[in-house]
Scaffold this active site. Sequence first.
Site, mmCIF file in Angstrom:
data_model
loop_
_atom_site.group_PDB
_atom_site.id
_atom_site.type_symbol
_atom_site.label_atom_id
_atom_site.label_comp_id
_atom_site.label_asym_id
_atom_site.label_seq_id
_atom_site.Cartn_x
_atom_site.Cartn_y
_atom_site.Cartn_z
ATOM 1 N N LYS A 272 0.846 -1.205 0.000
ATOM 2 C CA LYS A 272 0.000 0.000 0.000
ATOM 3 C C LYS A 272 0.880 1.253 0.000
ATOM 4 C CE LYS A 272 -3.232 2.590 3.014
ATOM 5 N NZ LYS A 272 -4.075 2.569 4.230
ATOM 6 N N LYS A 284 -9.985 12.688 8.555
ATOM 7 C CA LYS A 284 -9.504 12.248 9.871
ATOM 8 C C LYS A 284 -9.458 13.443 10.816
ATOM 9 C CE LYS A 284 -6.384 8.531 8.384
ATOM 10 N NZ LYS A 284 -7.029 7.429 9.100
ATOM 11 N N GLU A 356 -9.405 3.693 2.293
ATOM 12 C CA GLU A 356 -8.920 3.811 0.909
ATOM 13 C C GLU A 356 -7.880 2.755 0.563
ATOM 14 O OE1 GLU A 356 -7.624 5.324 3.399
ATOM 15 O OE2 GLU A 356 -5.495 4.958 3.032
ATOM 16 N N ARG A 358 -7.724 -0.442 1.034
ATOM 17 C CA ARG A 358 -8.255 -1.661 0.415
ATOM 18 C C ARG A 358 -8.659 -1.404 -1.036
ATOM 19 N NH1 ARG A 358 -12.665 -2.138 5.047
ATOM 20 N NH2 ARG A 358 -10.964 -1.096 6.111
HETATM 21 N N1 BES Z 1 -4.174 4.414 7.012
HETATM 22 C C1 BES Z 1 -5.263 4.088 7.842
HETATM 23 C C2 BES Z 1 -4.948 3.028 8.881
HETATM 24 C C3 BES Z 1 -3.916 3.360 9.918
HETATM 25 C C4 BES Z 1 -4.311 3.743 11.182
HETATM 26 C C5 BES Z 1 -2.579 3.249 9.653
HETATM 27 C C6 BES Z 1 -3.362 4.003 12.143
HETATM 28 C C7 BES Z 1 -1.632 3.529 10.619
HETATM 29 C C8 BES Z 1 -2.038 3.904 11.867
HETATM 30 C C9 BES Z 1 -6.425 3.555 6.986
HETATM 31 O O1 BES Z 1 -6.497 4.029 5.690
HETATM 32 C C10 BES Z 1 -7.692 3.948 7.675
HETATM 33 O O2 BES Z 1 -7.905 5.107 7.838
HETATM 34 N N2 BES Z 1 -8.451 2.968 8.088
HETATM 35 C C11 BES Z 1 -9.670 3.215 8.773
HETATM 36 C C12 BES Z 1 -10.670 2.225 8.245
HETATM 37 C C13 BES Z 1 -12.060 2.497 8.691
HETATM 38 C C14 BES Z 1 -12.585 3.766 8.059
HETATM 39 C C15 BES Z 1 -12.905 1.307 8.301
HETATM 40 C C16 BES Z 1 -9.432 2.982 10.258
HETATM 41 O O3 BES Z 1 -8.654 2.075 10.597
HETATM 42 O O4 BES Z 1 -9.964 3.721 11.054
HETATM 43 ZN ZN ZN Z 2 -4.699 4.645 4.849
HETATM 44 ZN ZN ZN Z 3 -7.580 5.876 5.534
#
Ligand code: BES
Ligand code: ZN
Ligand code: ZN
Length: 506
Positions: A272, A284, A356, A358
């Site tokens: 990724k 976020k 995003e 996935r």
């Molecule tokens: N890049 C983030 C995941 C992440 C979180 C990486 C903390 C490193 C540290 C990913 O794209 C994301 O935001 N995932 C969301 C998914 C949710 C919206 C289903 C998450 O984990 O909150």
């Molecule tokens: Zn991400």
């Molecule tokens: Zn994300």
Amino acid sequence: MRWTVSRTSLADTAGDLMIYPVFQKNDEADLKPLKADLRGLDGGGPGLLTLIRKSGFTGGAESLFPVPCPGVKAGWILLAGLGKAEETGLETLRKVAGLAAKRARTMKAERVLVQVPVSGALGFDDRTIARCWVEGSELALAAIGELKTGKKKPVLPRQGKLLAGGSRAKALREGVFEAEAFAAGCNFARHLVNLPPNILTPRDLAARSRRMARAEGLTCRILNVAQMKKLNMGGILGVGQGSRQEPRLIDLQYRAPGAAGRKAPSIALVGKGITFDSGGISLKPGAGMDLMKGDMGGAAAVLGAGLIAARLKLPVNLRVIVPTAENMPDGLAVKPADVITMASGKTVEVLNTDAEGRLVLADALWYAGRDKPDYIIDAATLTGACVIALGNHFAGLMSNSGTLVDALKQAGGETFERVWHLPLVDEHKKEVEGTWSDLQNLGKGREGGALTAAAFLSYFVDDETPWAHIDIAGPSWSTAATATGPKGGTGFGARLMARALQILVS
Ligand code: BES
Ligand code: ZN
Ligand code: ZN
């Protein structure tokens, strides 16, 4: 630093600092080997040994004790505690080496000598000992802060010499060679993760990948937006459409050398590469958003693994595939409820633009699967849920293949990039079935977020293809310096996957 192996003895070898690993035995430093090595030296001998005994230094793991010793050319001996021989693992060796290397840096020692611990006491062969020692040192001295101005560069150790008698030299040299490759791959990955997102854009990541590929002998193809449009890569293009930085697909290839090439297994590593994840329209929160420059940790890891594989000329036919984009909010950005069509033809409702990873991986996994590789492994900072479940010292591992689970678990035990096997089952696959489209990019509830993310990815991999997904959201970043690295990007996954390749072809 440049590492060599030398047969000369401790007394005769010139240098600035002599690192001398010491075991702990019956809660005291085992000074017998040192006593033998110091016999007959000026300023060595009984006086020095008494001084060490009185110091309270017990040889406990990761303790260091520098002693001046005029009898050796280096002038200083840095005793480095390995702990009890029966408890000393590969990671202890890396950590002790790392701490000693950092102390050498503080002492401004440019030429460092290392008396290599004897393999008998440890139960590892000399190649492994050299590999861990040199890897630990090189990982520990990785530089950060190149973007600071006006600060004097620290004096870094430039030369490392492993001292060991006679027949050990060959195995030690092999270990040094492997260690240098492993450390280079990991440090390359760390550097990419640490770069700020205004510098490391998708295009810049592609350019750096191409440069690495040229230097290490891989071929490189970069797909631009038009080329991705031809392949209907709605996942990568959809995530990238909210940013003025265009997305790319990086595709590196390394072929096993010589005749081995025809028989060697084909393996695709997919990482990724979100160079900044603001969350997009599902923005976020502000606190900690800066950490999302590291959302290309999976890309960094697979690129690092590719570097290692090429340097070690591993007998694999390797593909390194990185979908890279910047996830930003914008008037034209993808938004919740949009339905996008992926390269595989499946339709996906984007319920949350922050899920995003996935979406970009789905297109890249489909792309990787087109020529039916023997194995696919992907690495991604995919879910916060995985960090909540496993913390920062383990990556989540989800797979449809026992062979890959075994290889990655063994590899992680050895490189100390540990993975924890989590389930991938039909119940989770059902969770991401869509209402208006084939799939949706969120589970129906918040439970098991790492598992529903993996389940989503599974729709883009052929059931017959052995595939493993490694969620490195926790361990790819470290908030503090460790024995073997500065704070920031850890390079987690590069050594793990390279070691897994070695295991898969052995
Ligand atoms: N890049 C983030 C995941 C992440 C979180 C990486 C903390 C490193 C540290 C990913 O794209 C994301 O935001 N995932 C969301 C998914 C949710 C919206 C289903 C998450 O984990 O909150
Ligand atoms: Zn991400
Ligand atoms: Zn994300």
